[in-house]
Structure formats: structure tokens, C-alpha cells
Motif scaffolding. Structure first.
Motif, PDB file in Angstrom:
ATOM      1  N   PRO A 115       0.778  -1.250   0.000  1.00  0.00           N
ATOM      2  CA  PRO A 115       0.000   0.000   0.000  1.00  0.00           C
ATOM      3  C   PRO A 115       0.807   1.296   0.000  1.00  0.00           C
ATOM      4  CG  PRO A 115       0.058  -0.923   2.198  1.00  0.00           C
ATOM      5  CD  PRO A 115       0.774  -1.897   1.300  1.00  0.00           C
ATOM      6  N   ARG A 116       2.113   1.229   0.108  1.00  0.00           N
ATOM      7  CA  ARG A 116       2.897   2.473   0.174  1.00  0.00           C
ATOM      8  C   ARG A 116       4.260   2.264  -0.497  1.00  0.00           C
ATOM      9  NH1 ARG A 116       1.983   0.379   5.084  1.00  0.00           N
ATOM     10  NH2 ARG A 116       3.701  -0.463   6.256  1.00  0.00           N
ATOM     11  N   VAL A 117       5.055   3.322  -0.511  1.00  0.00           N
ATOM     12  CA  VAL A 117       6.383   3.272  -1.107  1.00  0.00           C
ATOM     13  C   VAL A 117       7.271   2.345  -0.270  1.00  0.00           C
ATOM     14  CG1 VAL A 117       8.412   4.660  -1.683  1.00  0.00           C
ATOM     15  CG2 VAL A 117       6.124   5.601  -2.027  1.00  0.00           C
ATOM     16  N   LEU A 118       8.100   1.560  -0.946  1.00  0.00           N
ATOM     17  CA  LEU A 118       8.994   0.637  -0.250  1.00  0.00           C
ATOM     18  C   LEU A 118      10.071   1.389   0.532  1.00  0.00           C
ATOM     19  CD1 LEU A 118       9.676  -1.998  -3.052  1.00  0.00           C
ATOM     20  CD2 LEU A 118       8.235  -2.299  -1.042  1.00  0.00           C
ATOM     21  N   LYS A 119      10.475   0.815   1.628  1.00  0.00           N
ATOM     22  CA  LYS A 119      11.626   1.341   2.365  1.00  0.00           C
ATOM     23  C   LYS A 119      12.867   1.044   1.529  1.00  0.00           C
ATOM     24  CE  LYS A 119       9.595   1.753   6.632  1.00  0.00           C
ATOM     25  NZ  LYS A 119       8.828   2.890   6.194  1.00  0.00           N
ATOM     26  N   LYS A 120      13.935   1.795   1.751  1.00  0.00           N
ATOM     27  CA  LYS A 120      15.121   1.625   0.909  1.00  0.00           C
ATOM     28  C   LYS A 120      15.699   0.217   1.000  1.00  0.00           C
ATOM     29  CE  LYS A 120      18.519   3.528   4.102  1.00  0.00           C
ATOM     30  NZ  LYS A 120      19.531   4.539   4.303  1.00  0.00           N
ATOM     31  N   GLU A 121      15.660  -0.408   2.166  1.00  0.00           N
ATOM     32  CA  GLU A 121      16.189  -1.770   2.276  1.00  0.00           C
ATOM     33  C   GLU A 121      15.326  -2.776   1.511  1.00  0.00           C
ATOM     34  OE1 GLU A 121      14.184  -0.962   6.345  1.00  0.00           O
ATOM     35  OE2 GLU A 121      15.503   0.136   4.992  1.00  0.00           O
ATOM     36  N   PHE A 152      10.616 -12.438 -13.129  1.00  0.00           N
ATOM     37  CA  PHE A 152      11.409 -11.223 -13.341  1.00  0.00           C
ATOM     38  C   PHE A 152      10.520 -10.056 -13.749  1.00  0.00           C
ATOM     39  CE2 PHE A 152      13.707  -8.304 -16.088  1.00  0.00           C
ATOM     40  CZ  PHE A 152      14.807  -7.979 -15.310  1.00  0.00           C
ATOM     41  N   VAL A 153       9.616 -10.306 -14.687  1.00  0.00           N
ATOM     42  CA  VAL A 153       8.716  -9.256 -15.163  1.00  0.00           C
ATOM     43  C   VAL A 153       7.807  -8.774 -14.032  1.00  0.00           C
ATOM     44  CG1 VAL A 153       6.793  -8.774 -16.741  1.00  0.00           C
ATOM     45  CG2 VAL A 153       8.818  -9.972 -17.579  1.00  0.00           C
ATOM     46  N   SER A 154       7.333  -9.684 -13.204  1.00  0.00           N
ATOM     47  CA  SER A 154       6.482  -9.299 -12.060  1.00  0.00           C
ATOM     48  C   SER A 154       7.246  -8.403 -11.088  1.00  0.00           C
ATOM     49  CB  SER A 154       5.985 -10.540 -11.323  1.00  0.00           C
ATOM     50  OG  SER A 154       5.149 -11.299 -12.135  1.00  0.00           O
ATOM     51  N   LEU A 155       8.500  -8.754 -10.815  1.00  0.00           N
ATOM     52  CA  LEU A 155       9.316  -7.915  -9.928  1.00  0.00           C
ATOM     53  C   LEU A 155       9.581  -6.552 -10.561  1.00  0.00           C
ATOM     54  CD1 LEU A 155      11.879 -10.556  -8.627  1.00  0.00           C
ATOM     55  CD2 LEU A 155      10.092  -9.419  -7.289  1.00  0.00           C
ATOM     56  N   TYR A 156       9.851  -6.546 -11.861  1.00  0.00           N
ATOM     57  CA  TYR A 156      10.065  -5.285 -12.570  1.00  0.00           C
ATOM     58  C   TYR A 156       8.828  -4.392 -12.459  1.00  0.00           C
ATOM     59  CZ  TYR A 156      10.168  -1.970 -16.395  1.00  0.00           C
ATOM     60  OH  TYR A 156      10.087  -0.818 -17.129  1.00  0.00           O
ATOM     61  N   LYS A 157       7.656  -4.964 -12.685  1.00  0.00           N
ATOM     62  CA  LYS A 157       6.417  -4.180 -12.604  1.00  0.00           C
ATOM     63  C   LYS A 157       6.207  -3.636 -11.194  1.00  0.00           C
ATOM     64  CE  LYS A 157       3.917  -6.367 -16.386  1.00  0.00           C
ATOM     65  NZ  LYS A 157       2.794  -7.252 -16.745  1.00  0.00           N
ATOM     66  N   ALA A 158       6.536  -4.445 -10.187  1.00  0.00           N
ATOM     67  CA  ALA A 158       6.381  -3.992  -8.802  1.00  0.00           C
ATOM     68  C   ALA A 158       7.325  -2.825  -8.506  1.00  0.00           C
ATOM     69  CB  ALA A 158       6.638  -5.146  -7.840  1.00  0.00           C
ATOM     70  N   LEU A 159       8.566  -2.912  -8.987  1.00  0.00           N
ATOM     71  CA  LEU A 159       9.509  -1.813  -8.767  1.00  0.00           C
ATOM     72  C   LEU A 159       9.105  -0.569  -9.537  1.00  0.00           C
ATOM     73  CD1 LEU A 159      12.996  -3.543  -8.689  1.00  0.00           C
ATOM     74  CD2 LEU A 159      11.710  -2.553  -6.794  1.00  0.00           C
ATOM     75  N   HIS A 161       6.071   0.259 -10.312  1.00  0.00           N
ATOM     76  CA  HIS A 161       4.930   0.806  -9.569  1.00  0.00           C
ATOM     77  C   HIS A 161       5.427   1.578  -8.347  1.00  0.00           C
ATOM     78  CE1 HIS A 161       1.795   1.061  -6.592  1.00  0.00           C
ATOM     79  NE2 HIS A 161       0.889   0.649  -7.432  1.00  0.00           N
ATOM     80  N   ASP A 162       6.422   1.024  -7.653  1.00  0.00           N
ATOM     81  CA  ASP A 162       6.954   1.686  -6.472  1.00  0.00           C
ATOM     82  C   ASP A 162       7.589   3.024  -6.836  1.00  0.00           C
ATOM     83  OD1 ASP A 162       7.743   1.569  -3.556  1.00  0.00           O
ATOM     84  OD2 ASP A 162       9.702   1.798  -4.500  1.00  0.00           O
ATOM     85  N   LEU A 163       8.314   3.059  -7.932  1.00  0.00           N
ATOM     86  CA  LEU A 163       8.951   4.313  -8.345  1.00  0.00           C
ATOM     87  C   LEU A 163       7.935   5.352  -8.796  1.00  0.00           C
ATOM     88  CD1 LEU A 163      12.015   2.881 -10.269  1.00  0.00           C
ATOM     89  CD2 LEU A 163      12.044   4.081  -8.074  1.00  0.00           C
ATOM     90  N   MET A 164       6.829   4.901  -9.352  1.00  0.00           N
ATOM     91  CA  MET A 164       5.798   5.813  -9.853  1.00  0.00           C
ATOM     92  C   MET A 164       4.705   6.091  -8.820  1.00  0.00           C
ATOM     93  SD  MET A 164       7.056   6.433 -12.743  1.00  0.00           S
ATOM     94  CE  MET A 164       5.774   7.385 -13.492  1.00  0.00           C
ATOM     95  N   PHE A 165       4.734   5.433  -7.666  1.00  0.00           N
ATOM     96  CA  PHE A 165       3.671   5.520  -6.660  1.00  0.00           C
ATOM     97  C   PHE A 165       3.315   6.962  -6.271  1.00  0.00           C
ATOM     98  CE2 PHE A 165       1.993   5.296  -2.311  1.00  0.00           C
ATOM     99  CZ  PHE A 165       0.925   4.440  -2.522  1.00  0.00           C
ATOM    100  N   PRO A 166       4.294   7.807  -5.964  1.00  0.00           N
ATOM    101  CA  PRO A 166       3.917   9.173  -5.573  1.00  0.00           C
ATOM    102  C   PRO A 166       3.236   9.958  -6.696  1.00  0.00           C
ATOM    103  CG  PRO A 166       6.217   8.731  -5.020  1.00  0.00           C
ATOM    104  CD  PRO A 166       5.726   7.577  -5.838  1.00  0.00           C
ATOM    105  N   TYR A 167       3.499   9.591  -7.932  1.00  0.00           N
ATOM    106  CA  TYR A 167       2.951  10.321  -9.083  1.00  0.00           C
ATOM    107  C   TYR A 167       1.665   9.715  -9.617  1.00  0.00           C
ATOM    108  CZ  TYR A 167       7.710  11.938  -8.762  1.00  0.00           C
ATOM    109  OH  TYR A 167       8.884  12.433  -8.300  1.00  0.00           O
TER     110      TYR A 167
END
Length: 172
Positions: A115-121, A152-159, A161-167
């Protein structure tokens, strides 16, 4: 009756405020929440604390990794492998990130509904899991290769999404 409901809500709020953070992080990488055998500290190393650490992580990945038959990951370059950060890299890669396709799919599923942006770790561990998944996809054939590529593609999509979450949130 109202008093009991109010007390129950207060208890729930208190429990939610103190436990949610810990449990939500444990959900993504449960191995990071284990205790070290030699001490009472949690096994929760983080590689990226500065820009120099980010560059060093890039050097670790660029220097070529060795993944043996038991799926243990090590840095081939002896000079880089002797650094203190290399020991943390080893711990993250061999003790924390998931290695089986089942665990990686479970992680992808949890990330897709996070539900939110991932922590850096957590972000860093997800990137390292992606690196491992890409390696396994390159080494596999047939149906197994398709399964690793899909992960791999699922992880890519998740990342992504995380990078675009605030926007991605609509202005109210």
C-alpha cells in the motif's frame, strides 16, 4: 456498550500503530527479521546508506557474481569481496532474498498489493532478487525459463509501480 467499543477501538489503534510497521516489513522479507545466532541483533543489513555505497553495489554487480550449485552468491573479484560492505552484500544475497520460485512469486504478489512506497532496504532487496531471477532465467531452459522470466517481469512491474507511486495518485 459504547465504552467497550471505544476501548476496543483505542486498543486496536494502539496495536496497529506499534505493530503494523514491523509486521508489514516482515511480510516482504521475513528472513530479515530473524535474530543473528551470535548476538541479539536482528539480521537486517542495508547496503545503501550513501552515494558511495550505491556505486559500490554497482561495482559488486558489475564485477561478476558467482552462483554455485547450492545457489550461494559470491563476488568473484577478491579485492571487492574483502570489503566490509561485501560481507553485508553476502548476508543479504544468501540469507535474506528469496531463492525459490515459490518464494519469489509470493514476494511479487505481496509487492503488487503493497500500500505504500517501499523502504530503501526493501527496494534494494527487491532489486537484488531481480538480479538473481535474471541469472536463473538465463541459466534455465524451456518451461523453467518461462517461469523465471515471468517472475522477473512481475518484480520489474512492482519496482516500476513503487517508483511511480507518488505520481500515480490523482489530485483531489
Amino acid at each position: 456498550m459504547l465504552w467497550k467499543t471505544l476501548l476496543l477501538l483505542l486498543f486496536y489503534y494502539s496495536a496497529h500503530a506499534t505493530v503494523t510497521y514491523k509486521w508489514s516489513r516482515a511480510m516482504l522479507y521475513p528472513a530479515a527479521q530473524r535474530l543473528k545466532r551470535s548476538s541479539a541483533a536482528f539480521l537486517n543489513p542495508v547496503l545503501q546508506n550513501s552515494l558511495e555505497d550505491v556505486v559500490l553495489l554497482y561495482e559488486f554487480l558489475l564485477a561478476e557474481l558467482d552462483i554455485d550449485k547450492s545457489q550461494r552468491i559470491s563476488i568473484k573479484d577478491e579485492e571487492l569481496a574483502s570489503l566490509r560492505k561485501a560481507a553485508e552484500f553476502d548476508t543479504i544475497c544468501n540469507e535474506i532474498i528469496p531463492k525459490s520460485i515459490t518464494e519469489i512469486r509470493r514476494l511479487s504478489s505481496r509487492l503488487s498489493s503493497y500500500p505504500r512506497v517501499l523502504k530503501k532496504e526493501d527496494f534494494e532487496r527487491t532489486v537484488l532478487t531481480m538480479v538473481y531471477t535474471a541469472y536463473r532465467a538465463a541459466q534455465s531452459q524451456g518451461h523453467q525459463k518461462d517461469t523465471w522470466v515471468q517472475s522477473f517481469v512481475s518484480l520489474y512491474k512492482a519496482l516500476k509501480h513503487d517508483l511511480m507511486f507518488p505520481y500515480s495518485k490523482e489530485p483531489s
